[in-house]
Design an enzyme around this catalytic site. Sequence first.
Site, mmCIF file in Angstrom:
data_model
loop_
_atom_site.group_PDB
_atom_site.id
_atom_site.type_symbol
_atom_site.label_atom_id
_atom_site.label_comp_id
_atom_site.label_asym_id
_atom_site.label_seq_id
_atom_site.Cartn_x
_atom_site.Cartn_y
_atom_site.Cartn_z
ATOM 1 N N GLY A 168 -2.022 -9.590 51.182
ATOM 2 C CA GLY A 168 -1.875 -8.949 52.423
ATOM 3 C C GLY A 168 -2.967 -7.769 52.593
ATOM 4 O O GLY A 168 -3.624 -7.487 53.464
ATOM 5 N N ARG B 21 -5.352 -4.430 47.577
ATOM 6 C CA ARG B 21 -4.709 -5.127 46.311
ATOM 7 C C ARG B 21 -5.769 -6.284 46.100
ATOM 8 O O ARG B 21 -6.082 -6.765 44.961
ATOM 9 C CB ARG B 21 -3.304 -5.808 46.729
ATOM 10 C CG ARG B 21 -2.889 -6.128 45.453
ATOM 11 C CD ARG B 21 -1.243 -6.575 45.659
ATOM 12 N NE ARG B 21 -0.668 -5.585 46.079
ATOM 13 C CZ ARG B 21 0.483 -5.420 46.975
ATOM 14 N NH1 ARG B 21 0.840 -6.633 47.212
ATOM 15 N NH2 ARG B 21 0.893 -4.248 47.102
ATOM 16 N N ARG C 165 -13.993 -4.816 59.442
ATOM 17 C CA ARG C 165 -12.680 -4.198 59.985
ATOM 18 C C ARG C 165 -11.625 -3.600 58.605
ATOM 19 O O ARG C 165 -10.685 -3.561 58.486
ATOM 20 C CB ARG C 165 -11.624 -4.988 60.387
ATOM 21 C CG ARG C 165 -12.158 -5.328 61.867
ATOM 22 C CD ARG C 165 -11.211 -6.320 62.594
ATOM 23 N NE ARG C 165 -11.976 -6.837 63.856
ATOM 24 C CZ ARG C 165 -11.282 -6.656 65.020
ATOM 25 N NH1 ARG C 165 -10.090 -6.033 64.966
ATOM 26 N NH2 ARG C 165 -11.835 -6.876 66.077
ATOM 27 N N ARG D 108 -1.635 -17.579 48.608
ATOM 28 C CA ARG D 108 -1.158 -16.263 48.906
ATOM 29 C C ARG D 108 -0.659 -15.560 47.809
ATOM 30 O O ARG D 108 0.045 -16.126 46.837
ATOM 31 C CB ARG D 108 -0.304 -16.301 50.207
ATOM 32 C CG ARG D 108 0.448 -15.141 50.436
ATOM 33 C CD ARG D 108 1.198 -14.993 51.571
ATOM 34 N NE ARG D 108 2.482 -13.856 51.724
ATOM 35 C CZ ARG D 108 2.199 -12.798 51.761
ATOM 36 N NH1 ARG D 108 1.014 -12.088 51.577
ATOM 37 N NH2 ARG D 108 3.218 -11.823 51.587
ATOM 38 N N SER E 91 3.954 -9.501 48.417
ATOM 39 C CA SER E 91 5.186 -9.327 47.865
ATOM 40 C C SER E 91 6.212 -9.764 48.949
ATOM 41 O O SER E 91 5.931 -10.221 50.024
ATOM 42 C CB SER E 91 5.399 -7.648 48.097
ATOM 43 O OG SER E 91 4.822 -7.233 49.371
ATOM 44 N N ASP F 195 11.113 -5.741 46.917
ATOM 45 C CA ASP F 195 12.478 -4.861 47.129
ATOM 46 C C ASP F 195 13.674 -6.052 47.578
ATOM 47 O O ASP F 195 13.397 -7.275 47.742
ATOM 48 C CB ASP F 195 12.110 -4.164 48.910
ATOM 49 C CG ASP F 195 11.543 -5.136 49.933
ATOM 50 O OD1 ASP F 195 10.595 -5.270 49.855
ATOM 51 O OD2 ASP F 195 12.534 -5.671 50.538
ATOM 52 N N ARG G 171 4.611 -1.381 40.372
ATOM 53 C CA ARG G 171 4.358 -2.443 41.012
ATOM 54 C C ARG G 171 3.197 -3.218 40.023
ATOM 55 O O ARG G 171 3.195 -4.527 40.154
ATOM 56 C CB ARG G 171 3.830 -2.394 42.237
ATOM 57 C CG ARG G 171 4.843 -1.866 43.146
ATOM 58 C CD ARG G 171 4.417 -1.776 44.696
ATOM 59 N NE ARG G 171 5.562 -1.442 45.578
ATOM 60 C CZ ARG G 171 5.780 -1.706 46.656
ATOM 61 N NH1 ARG G 171 4.785 -2.346 47.294
ATOM 62 N NH2 ARG G 171 6.842 -1.510 47.251
HETATM 63 N N1 HPA Z 1 10.514 -8.090 54.820
HETATM 64 C C1 HPA Z 1 9.326 -8.994 55.176
HETATM 65 N N2 HPA Z 1 8.343 -8.722 54.677
HETATM 66 C C2 HPA Z 1 8.478 -8.341 53.194
HETATM 67 C C3 HPA Z 1 9.670 -7.604 52.753
HETATM 68 C C4 HPA Z 1 10.800 -7.644 53.642
HETATM 69 O O1 HPA Z 1 11.713 -6.876 53.186
HETATM 70 N N3 HPA Z 1 9.411 -7.148 51.482
HETATM 71 C C5 HPA Z 1 8.008 -7.339 51.220
HETATM 72 N N4 HPA Z 1 7.269 -8.286 52.430
#
Ligand code: HPA
Length: 234
Positions: free
Chosen positions: A20, A24, A43, A87, A90, A204, A217
């Site tokens: 994304g 990265r 962009r 893809r 995270s 997370d 990370r």
């Molecule tokens: N929610 C949506 N997208 C994400 C999250 C999340 O908690 N963590 C990483 N990408």
Amino acid sequence: MTIHIGANAGDIAETVLLPGDPYRAKWAAENFLEDAKLVNEVRGMLAFTGTYNGNPVTIHGSGMGMPSLSIYVNELIRDYEAKTLIRIGSCGGMQDHVGLRDVILAMTASSLSTPSRGIFKELNFAPCADWSLLRAAVAAAESKGTNTHVGGIYSSDVFYDERPDLNEQMVRHGILGVEMEAAELYNLAARHSIRALAVLTVSDHLGTGEALPSDQREKSFGDMVEIALEAAFA
Ligand code: HPA
């Protein structure tokens, strides 16, 4: 060149990894590809093409969310003839047995909506990963010893979620994690008969509220990049 990608024809490889975050993409290209060259910066959406074990690879940022990813993936497929799109991103963990730094290989991607909603109308299409990529990614993750889970994920339209009841249903139905891009990647891959997979690192956890500090990370994100590259050329 396309509206959103400045690369010349031939500058984009058939195999494209899609983080994304454009930075990265830069980090992954510098650390995992040989002879990486910047091929797009329209962009600020950085893309690099280099080689992995002699195989040409492009790593192209997708931006956050399905509408952004849809623009890049449409152009990569239609104008640059990309054939394998993976893809790397995270996600938030949703099950107790899914821990921070674990890798999730997304077999399916549930959603409330995707940019393809308009063409599917009343159809509940089930976006799923390419089997050859998924199988190869499982093998790569096993040989690296990465703690890996394979199953369904949830591609959400919002990061700041106001519907905790939906997350409860996702958890109840075994969904492993939440991110914001894979379902539309899988829709587009199906429509254009190409291969796609999402390889995700748990950054997370929705249940525990834990989150990986940014300085921790890199190592786990590195596993994800290697699994994606190994799977692409298995
Ligand atoms: N929610 C949506 N997208 C994400 C999250 C999340 O908690 N963590 C990483 N990408």
